[in-house]
Scaffold this motif. Structure first.
Motif, PDB file in Angstrom:
ATOM      1  N   ILE A  48       1.921   8.638  -5.748  1.00 43.89           N
ATOM      2  CA  ILE A  48       1.092   9.854  -5.807  1.00 43.89           C
ATOM      3  C   ILE A  48       1.440  10.824  -4.671  1.00 43.89           C
ATOM      4  CG2 ILE A  48      -0.825   8.730  -7.011  1.00 43.89           C
ATOM      5  CD1 ILE A  48      -2.339   8.588  -4.378  1.00 43.89           C
ATOM      6  N   ALA A  49       2.507  10.529  -3.926  1.00 45.07           N
ATOM      7  CA  ALA A  49       2.865  11.388  -2.790  1.00 45.07           C
ATOM      8  C   ALA A  49       3.446  12.719  -3.254  1.00 45.07           C
ATOM      9  CB  ALA A  49       3.869  10.671  -1.891  1.00 45.07           C
ATOM     10  N   GLY A  50       3.241  13.750  -2.466  1.00 42.43           N
ATOM     11  CA  GLY A  50       3.701  15.092  -2.800  1.00 42.43           C
ATOM     12  C   GLY A  50       5.182  15.297  -2.486  1.00 42.43           C
ATOM     13  N   ARG A  51       5.723  16.363  -2.992  1.00 46.12           N
ATOM     14  CA  ARG A  51       7.133  16.712  -2.826  1.00 46.12           C
ATOM     15  C   ARG A  51       7.523  16.800  -1.345  1.00 46.12           C
ATOM     16  NH1 ARG A  51       9.001  21.739  -2.228  1.00 46.12           N
ATOM     17  NH2 ARG A  51       6.886  22.478  -2.631  1.00 46.12           N
ATOM     18  N   ASP A  52       6.664  17.439  -0.528  1.00 48.89           N
ATOM     19  CA  ASP A  52       6.999  17.632   0.885  1.00 48.89           C
ATOM     20  C   ASP A  52       6.834  16.367   1.716  1.00 48.89           C
ATOM     21  OD1 ASP A  52       7.577  20.290   0.444  1.00 48.89           O
ATOM     22  OD2 ASP A  52       5.522  20.948   0.818  1.00 48.89           O
ATOM     23  N   SER A  53       6.341  15.295   1.101  1.00 53.78           N
ATOM     24  CA  SER A  53       6.167  14.049   1.849  1.00 53.78           C
ATOM     25  C   SER A  53       7.497  13.335   2.032  1.00 53.78           C
ATOM     26  CB  SER A  53       5.214  13.108   1.103  1.00 53.78           C
ATOM     27  OG  SER A  53       5.857  12.571  -0.041  1.00 53.78           O
ATOM     28  N   ILE A  94       5.077  17.048  10.226  1.00 50.21           N
ATOM     29  CA  ILE A  94       3.763  16.503  10.576  1.00 50.21           C
ATOM     30  C   ILE A  94       3.761  14.992  10.389  1.00 50.21           C
ATOM     31  CG2 ILE A  94       2.781  16.880   8.256  1.00 50.21           C
ATOM     32  CD1 ILE A  94       0.139  17.687   9.754  1.00 50.21           C
ATOM     33  N   THR A  95       3.065  14.297  11.282  1.00 52.00           N
ATOM     34  CA  THR A  95       2.972  12.846  11.226  1.00 52.00           C
ATOM     35  C   THR A  95       1.589  12.412  11.664  1.00 52.00           C
ATOM     36  OG1 THR A  95       3.967  10.765  11.983  1.00 52.00           O
ATOM     37  CG2 THR A  95       3.807  12.528  13.586  1.00 52.00           C
ATOM     38  N   ASN A 138       2.359   1.785  -3.338  1.00 52.26           N
ATOM     39  CA  ASN A 138       1.401   2.355  -4.288  1.00 52.26           C
ATOM     40  C   ASN A 138       1.171   3.846  -4.033  1.00 52.26           C
ATOM     41  OD1 ASN A 138       1.139  -0.136  -5.394  1.00 52.26           O
ATOM     42  ND2 ASN A 138      -0.805  -0.625  -4.382  1.00 52.26           N
ATOM     43  N   LEU A 139       1.094   4.218  -2.746  1.00 55.76           N
ATOM     44  CA  LEU A 139       0.827   5.623  -2.425  1.00 55.76           C
ATOM     45  C   LEU A 139       2.023   6.509  -2.765  1.00 55.76           C
ATOM     46  CD1 LEU A 139      -1.072   5.401   0.974  1.00 55.76           C
ATOM     47  CD2 LEU A 139      -1.990   6.028  -1.263  1.00 55.76           C
ATOM     48  N   LEU A 199       7.445   9.660   1.449  1.00 54.03           N
ATOM     49  CA  LEU A 199       6.865   8.830   2.522  1.00 54.03           C
ATOM     50  C   LEU A 199       7.939   7.956   3.172  1.00 54.03           C
ATOM     51  CD1 LEU A 199       3.557   7.650   0.768  1.00 54.03           C
ATOM     52  CD2 LEU A 199       3.901   9.701   2.159  1.00 54.03           C
ATOM     53  N   ILE A 253       0.835  -1.201   0.000  1.00 52.87           N
ATOM     54  CA  ILE A 253       0.000   0.000   0.000  1.00 52.87           C
ATOM     55  C   ILE A 253       0.870   1.251   0.000  1.00 52.87           C
ATOM     56  CG2 ILE A 253      -1.620   1.373   1.363  1.00 52.87           C
ATOM     57  CD1 ILE A 253      -2.814  -1.233   2.346  1.00 52.87           C
ATOM     58  N   ALA A 306       6.413  14.340   7.394  1.00 49.02           N
ATOM     59  CA  ALA A 306       6.564  15.218   6.235  1.00 49.02           C
ATOM     60  C   ALA A 306       7.047  16.570   6.754  1.00 49.02           C
ATOM     61  CB  ALA A 306       5.239  15.371   5.500  1.00 49.02           C
TER      62      ALA A 306
END
Lengths: 283, 283
Positions: A17-22, A37-38, A13-14, A25, A10, A30
């Motif tokens: 599509i995760a954002g730059r600031d992630s 943030i978590t 897969n995510l 993952l 999972i 992030a």
């Protein structure tokens, strides 16, 4: 026919599509602006026992998230709490839960910013979002070849505590982790890489090594254990320790244990032999 | 003997330990720096139907949170997703869910920042945290006596959609709300107070009036309804509309409906008569 899938697939897969600031993952939090943030979800029967006392349960739910802030070298700033409560929950239970929240909110100097509660027919579920502030986020990906590897305390207490809980005995090592906030802040100036150990030293160190594209060698005699007489491998592949694991270009860090070295290549060695990155994976 | 408790009592209890930036847990988001943050929990059987299609379910889970950002006049910035998944969930279901997430992440220009997934024996639960940015957060507490009251679209679609769903018929008005992001941003310069309508016009307007220490009078003939032939009170006291409700010192706002006026005192009047702030309360 449907196909079964697991947690790691999972996340994989995510990631697409995760954002730059992630940070892909890959890290404990992030990072955005000066904030990190978590978000962790805890479910009765998976992460805690349905009859665990609500006072400490509230604190554990906060603390596993605060430990992610510590891993990034961040000061706690705010938390939001989501709760799915069984319909028959009592006012007494909730009062004790709120007392626990209040105690840790004060102890860690963090603000309760919001949340959401829902009653349902199922088990207790808690979802905590924690926000921290840091001038310099610590990442998993910064380990350098030649760095020493450190941990902030004895490992295996979470695992041994869980064994006691399974026998019906209370054990605070499992019920009430201790997030290493002050150490995390200090490490901003010392560590090249950092994370918290939630799934066991071997699995988590392997994650840090993969993020940093390096390998690691550990010396078993230097690894501090909750029970030096009990099995080493079980204690370094169990969950719920919440000590910090970090690497640094120095020989000693006050209060921490030097347990090995970052080397080139990949994979983990224990006393010179390759070891599988076994760890604690829910279900 | 244990005492039963409800959601509103829980919020009341938490308010006493809430932080300064939580705005007393009275608004749709907490505000910190240039950011706003909100968190909603959705549970199968409470907020959606267990067999709802995963593609739209992912989008609904995001959108009810984005609607809270819209209510604060904020642009979407980032989201974190927590999911408790039934153990027998299929890869196909998850792929469809992720496709839905991806679609809305792109449509609303928001970053996926992180999250947590857990498998368990119970029902599907989703917990979304959404972060927005705004130079000037819109609050519920800013309504002034003499302000006109506006809504951004027809009310009752969520309620009528739910009735269709209960009869086994799909209905996008319930399954896929439309957060009013662009309007929220525009309202920063226009509105004195704002919120989104998630629990029905009457209940939510009453919350806005309490936060602003004012009363309100509504004119039923001016309230836009999803079905002008169906019952008014049911359509303005049902949930899941996610239109914006705001007050402003002007006579018209493009695309919005003027439905009444802010008055001194407290409570709500409909066509001159006091009306109970009935709304949609889960469980």
């Amino acid at each position: 026919m449907s196909t079964k899938i697991n947690e790691l697939q999972i996340i994989e897969n995510l990631r697409s599509i995760a954002g730059r600031d992630s940070l892909g993952l890959l890290d404990d939090c992030a990072v955005f602006g000066e904030y990190v943030i978590t978000k962790d979800v805890l479910v009765a029967g998976v992460h805690f026992f349905p009859d665990d006392a609500p006072y400490n349960l509230a604190r554990k739910a906060l603390r596993v998230n605060l430990s992610d802030l510590a891993a990034m070298g961040a000061e706690p700033f705010g938390v939001l709490i989501g709760a799915c409560l069984p319909k028959d929950i009592s006012a007494e239970w909730l009062n004790d839960f709120n007392r626990g929240l209040k105690a840790d909110i004060e102890e860690f100097g963090v603000q309760l910013l919001g949340g959401d509660t829902v009653f349902h027919d199922g088990a207790l579920m808690l979802s905590v979002t924690a926000i921290g502030k840091t001038s310099k986020p610590l990442l998993r990906s910064g380990a350098k070849i030649g760095d020493n590897i450190f941990v902030s305390g004895a490992l295996g207490g979470g695992y041994l505590g869980l064994q006691n809980k399974l026998k019906g005995r209370g054990d605070l090592r499992y019920e009430l982790p201790n997030p290493r906030i002050e150490l995390g802040i200090k490490l901003r100036e010392i560590a090249n890489s950092c994370m918290d150990i939630s799934d066991g030293l071997l699995l988590d160190l392997n994650r840090l090594c993969e993020a940093s594209k390096v390998g690691a060698e550990l010396v078993s005699a230097q690894i501090p254990l909750a029970d030096m007489a009990a099995d080493l491998l079980e204690q370094i592949s169990g969950g719920d320790d919440y000590e910090l694991l970090f690497t640094a270009d120095c020989d000693a860090v006050a209060g921490c244990y030097k347990i090995g070295k970052i080397i080139s290549g990949q994979g983990l060695k224990l006393d010179g032999k390759l070891v599988a990155p076994k760890g604690y994976v829910h279900n």
